[in-house]
Write a protein that holds these residues in place. Structure first.
Motif, short mmCIF file in Angstrom:
data_model
loop_
_atom_site.label_atom_id
_atom_site.label_comp_id
_atom_site.label_asym_id
_atom_site.label_seq_id
_atom_site.Cartn_x
_atom_site.Cartn_y
_atom_site.Cartn_z
N ARG A 78 33.41 32.71 28.34
CA ARG A 78 33.63 31.36 28.99
C ARG A 78 33.03 31.53 30.54
O ARG A 78 32.59 32.71 30.98
N GLY A 79 32.94 30.34 30.98
CA GLY A 79 32.07 30.26 32.26
C GLY A 79 32.80 30.80 33.38
O GLY A 79 32.58 31.17 34.42
N ASN A 80 34.24 31.03 33.19
CA ASN A 80 34.99 31.88 34.27
C ASN A 80 34.79 33.18 34.27
O ASN A 80 35.54 34.08 35.14
N GLY A 81 33.52 33.81 33.43
CA GLY A 81 33.73 35.20 33.32
C GLY A 81 34.40 36.07 32.30
O GLY A 81 34.26 37.10 32.30
N ARG A 82 35.36 35.19 31.71
CA ARG A 82 36.22 35.95 30.55
C ARG A 82 35.69 36.27 29.44
O ARG A 82 34.90 34.90 29.00
N ILE A 83 35.96 37.20 28.58
CA ILE A 83 35.69 37.16 27.35
C ILE A 83 37.27 37.41 26.64
O ILE A 83 38.13 38.14 26.99
N HIS A 84 37.46 36.59 25.67
CA HIS A 84 38.83 36.43 24.81
C HIS A 84 38.29 36.99 23.24
O HIS A 84 37.49 36.72 22.74
N LEU A 85 39.44 37.81 22.89
CA LEU A 85 39.24 37.99 21.29
C LEU A 85 40.70 37.32 21.00
O LEU A 85 41.73 37.41 21.28
N GLY A 100 32.01 40.34 35.73
CA GLY A 100 31.72 40.11 36.98
C GLY A 100 30.77 38.80 37.41
O GLY A 100 30.37 38.57 38.30
N GLY A 101 30.60 37.92 36.23
CA GLY A 101 30.03 36.83 36.39
C GLY A 101 30.21 35.90 35.17
O GLY A 101 31.17 36.01 34.48
N ALA A 117 29.10 41.26 24.56
CA ALA A 117 29.17 40.00 25.25
C ALA A 117 28.13 40.30 26.46
O ALA A 117 27.71 41.48 26.94
N GLY A 118 27.49 39.13 26.73
CA GLY A 118 26.64 39.12 28.13
C GLY A 118 27.21 38.58 29.18
O GLY A 118 27.82 37.44 29.00
N SER A 119 26.62 38.63 30.63
CA SER A 119 27.34 38.16 31.69
C SER A 119 26.08 37.98 32.82
O SER A 119 25.08 38.70 32.84
N PHE A 120 26.50 36.92 33.63
CA PHE A 120 25.65 37.10 34.75
C PHE A 120 25.53 38.27 35.72
O PHE A 120 25.06 38.12 36.74
N ASP A 121 26.43 39.07 35.67
CA ASP A 121 26.41 40.38 36.42
C ASP A 121 25.72 41.40 36.05
O ASP A 121 25.59 42.41 36.53
N ASN A 122 24.62 40.83 35.00
CA ASN A 122 23.45 41.69 34.64
C ASN A 122 23.88 43.09 33.62
O ASN A 122 23.41 43.83 33.69
#
Length: 682
Positions: A78-85, A100-101, A117-122
């Motif tokens: 999600r755009g709020n930075g969270r991963i849900h299972l 972190g992103g 999962a991939g994030s904008f926190d690199n």
């Protein structure tokens, strides 16, 4: 066609907006390992499919969805930075994790065991479904824009805004990549084969890349006519499909960078999906159409106009179901479900713009996310008979009975037949070999879809019950002869490698020595073929190897050489018969008196008696040889005569010395002796 600049601008603007929204959400970081309150639950029911639940996500969008093969688990970024299972049976997340992103992407292993999962926190994250935070965190050089995971969760592929492709390993003690390479621009899409052996990536440098697990150097790359917006790979890595902003869909085989084919649509191909074996490819285009292709043809099987941009498509593992979502503006946005054999939707659901769809491998579970109302919709199709196959699929695809879990009563669940064993769920004997499918699978261990499992030209049931051969081995007795060839060509025993027990393998007899594999003595010379070939070095196809008029089997017992014709004229036992004559008279070549009756074989043959019968011998008709007695008698007689003559001579000489000499004859004639002499003599 939307320009490349416009796409990039839209992408960057969405990042900025979602980042602001993420800040405004004010999520409590102390709960990053827990489950957050996702808002009000909403329930809806439709005849087909049944919607078990849907719920609203406040403030932030769903970027990506990924579902396990059986639909039991699905993951959301999600755009709020969270991963849900989530578990498919519960609308409350099984766990959540705050990155972190912006959480840009997510992927789940086939069995739902691992989540990447991939994030904008690199960072690229790896989770176990049991929760408790990441088990691995892999740093990258820039924002991670997409991730993919192998079927067993061992390998994780990622691409970032820094134009790099990465491959990570779960079991590696390091968090550094196994390899990475740099492309000509940032990448938005990556895919990995089920075994992690092949990695495909699409870049905004217009190229499709294919790499292998053991090398950072791509196997090949191909330049399309625009940005590569979507790339997928079949489960075995054999086929790669890519959609581009040049309005084309491309299909590749992994061993060549030259496309098998490409097809032009009416807009950017922004979403692509492929079945497990690469047999079917679905594509969504900005021209508002959903396309379905077969691997061997660039002409679509069908296409369907949705009325708006098709942002996302998904396909079941066997290509039986296709899901698609359109976006562009209410009331024209819909969620669609198609069957492979028809362009008419199985059903549609009107909703807000559908950005992401995911379909389980078995086609039973569908997850979709909307853009503004932020629903997650889980659809599980009705299954009346509990065979784990939806009623619709049974009715429209397999033709099985929706009220019977085992339609053909062969002891196999319909779903198992369709998805595991690939047997006919409406025919108890799929291959027509008169063996029940379940018996083939679990008793005889034969192929229930092939009447001749071992390819020996014998029906499986015939092998099992008539010929008693092994239906899974084309050469039951291991003699290098196909079972059917033994039975119908060579007429040998397919369960015995030496049918005639002559010490020679059947195949050696029929293919090498050209002897009769059903007769231990092919040339009828009294010696088995095996002994002739392996011991005596004689010709097993020739009664008389050395052509001396004596059979090999007759020569050998008497110590003669079956490879030398000269011994035919010899007399081994000195009975007056040559060896070849002994064979003709059926006497023993190594015994001068074959019947032990006291008479030489030759004497009996001359006399006309049987030299092989001790009760037949020469008695009356025997011819006596008097030569020696006559010679001896003559010698003795001559000697006696000579002695008599000598004795007579001696006696005569003695008498002459005592008698006076006679008077001399007168010159005129004989004279009369004197009276005294006459008287004395007289």
């Amino acid at each position: 066609m939307v320009s490349r600049r416009k796409i990039r601008t839209t992408f960057l603007m969405s990042i900025i907006i979602l980042s602001v929204v993420n800040v405004l959400a004010q999520i409590d970081p102390t709960h990053q390992y827990g489950v957050e309150d996702l808002g009000e639950d909403k329930f809806k029911t439709m005849a087909l499919p049944t919607y078990y639940w849907n719920w609203t996500i406040p403030l932030s969008s769903t970027n990506r969805l990924s579902i396990s093969n059986d639909g039991a688990y699905f993951a959301v970024s999600r755009g709020n930075g969270r991963i849900h299972l989530f578990q498919s049976t519960n609308s409350t997340p099984f766990w959540s994790y705050l990155t972190g992103g912006i959480a840009t992407s997510v992927a789940i292993s086939s069995d739902g065991e691992y989540i990447a999962a991939g994030s904008f926190d690199n960072n690229t994250y790896l989770f176990h479904r049991s929760g408790g935070g990441p088990i691995k965190t892999f740093p990258t050089s820039h924002w991670v824009l997409d991730v993919a995971i192998s079927g067993d969760g061992e390998y994780i592929a990622a691409v970032d805004y820094g134009s790099k492709v990465y491959l990570f390993s779960r079991s590696s003690p390091l968090t550094t990549p196994l390899w990475n390479y740099t492309t000509g621009d940032y990448l938005m899409t990556v895919a990995i084969s089920g075994d992690g052996e092949y990695v495909a990536a699409g870049s905004y440098d217009n190229k499709v890349y294919l790499s292998r697990r053991n090398s950072s150097t791509p196997l090949w790359n191909y330049t399309t006519g625009g940005d590569v917006l979507s790339v997928v790979i079949s489960n075995d890595g054999a086929y790669i499909a890519a959609g581009s902003s040049d309005n084309k869909l491309y299909l590749f085989q992994r061993n060549s960078s030259t496309p098998l084919w490409n097809c032009t649509t009416g807009g950017d191909v922004c979403s692509v999906a492929i079945s497990n074996d690469g047999g079917f490819i679905a594509a969504g285009s900005w021209n508002g159409r959903v396309y379905l292709f077969q691997r061997n043809d660039s002409t679509p099987l069908w296409n369907f106009p949705t009325g708006n941009v098709v942002e996302s498509v998904a396909i079941s593992g066997d290509g039986g179901y296709i899901a698609a979502g359109s976006s562009g503006g209410v009331p024209d946005d819909h969620l669609f479900l198609f069957r492979r054999n028809s362009s008419t939707p199985l059903w549609t659901y009107q909703c807000d713009a559908i950005w992401r769809v995911a379909l389980s491998g078995d086609g039973h579970h569908l997850v979709a996310s909307e853009s503004f109302l932020e629903y997650i919709i889980l659809s599980d199709f009705k299954d009346t008979d509990g065979d784990k196959m939806s009623d619709d699929y049974e009715t429209c695809i397999t033709g099985t009975n929706t009220t019977l879990a085992d339609t053909d009563a062969d002891g196999l669940n319909d779903t198992a037949e369709v998805y595991i064993y690939y047997t006919n769920a409406i025919n108890p004997d799929t291959d027509g070999d008169t063996l029940n499918d379940s018996a083939e699978l679990f008793i005889y261990i034969t192929n229930a879809t092939n009447p001749d499992t071992d390819g020996d030209a014998l029906n499986d049931s015939a092998e099992l019950f008539i010929y008693l051969t092994n239906a899974t081995n084309p050469d039951t007795d291991g003699d290098a002869l196909n079972d059917s060839a033994e039975l119908f060509i060579y007429i040998t025993n397919a369960t015995n490698p030496d049918t005639d027990a002559d010490g020679l393998n059947d195949s050696a007899e029929v293919l090498i020595y050209l002897t009769n594999a059903t007769n231990p003595d092919t040339d009828a010379d009294g010696i088995t073929d095996g002994l002739e070939i392996n011991f005596y070095n004689t010709d097993a196809n020739d009664f008389d190897t050395d052509d001396d008029w004596m059979p090999d089997g007759w020569e050998i017992p008497f110590g003669l050489n079956p490879l030398d014709y000269h011994d035919a004229i010899f007399d081994l036992d000195n009975d007056g018969l040559k060896n070849c004559e002994e064979y003709l008279y059926n006497t023993k070549a190594n015994d001068s008196d074959s019947d032990d009756d006291g008479y030489f074989d030759r004497a009996e043959i001359i006399a006309g008696t049987d030299p092989m019968n001790p009760d037949s011998y020469p008695i009356e008709s025997v011819t006596i040889d008097y030569t020696v007695p006559i010679i001896v008698g003559c010698t003795i007689a001559g000697t006696l005569v000579a002695v008599a003559i000598i004795v007579h001579g001696i006696l005569m000489r003695s008498r002459t010395s005592r008698t006076p000499a006679p008077p001399k004859k007168s010159p005129t004639g004989p004279k009369s002796p004197p009276k005294e002499l006459t008287k004395s003599i007289g």
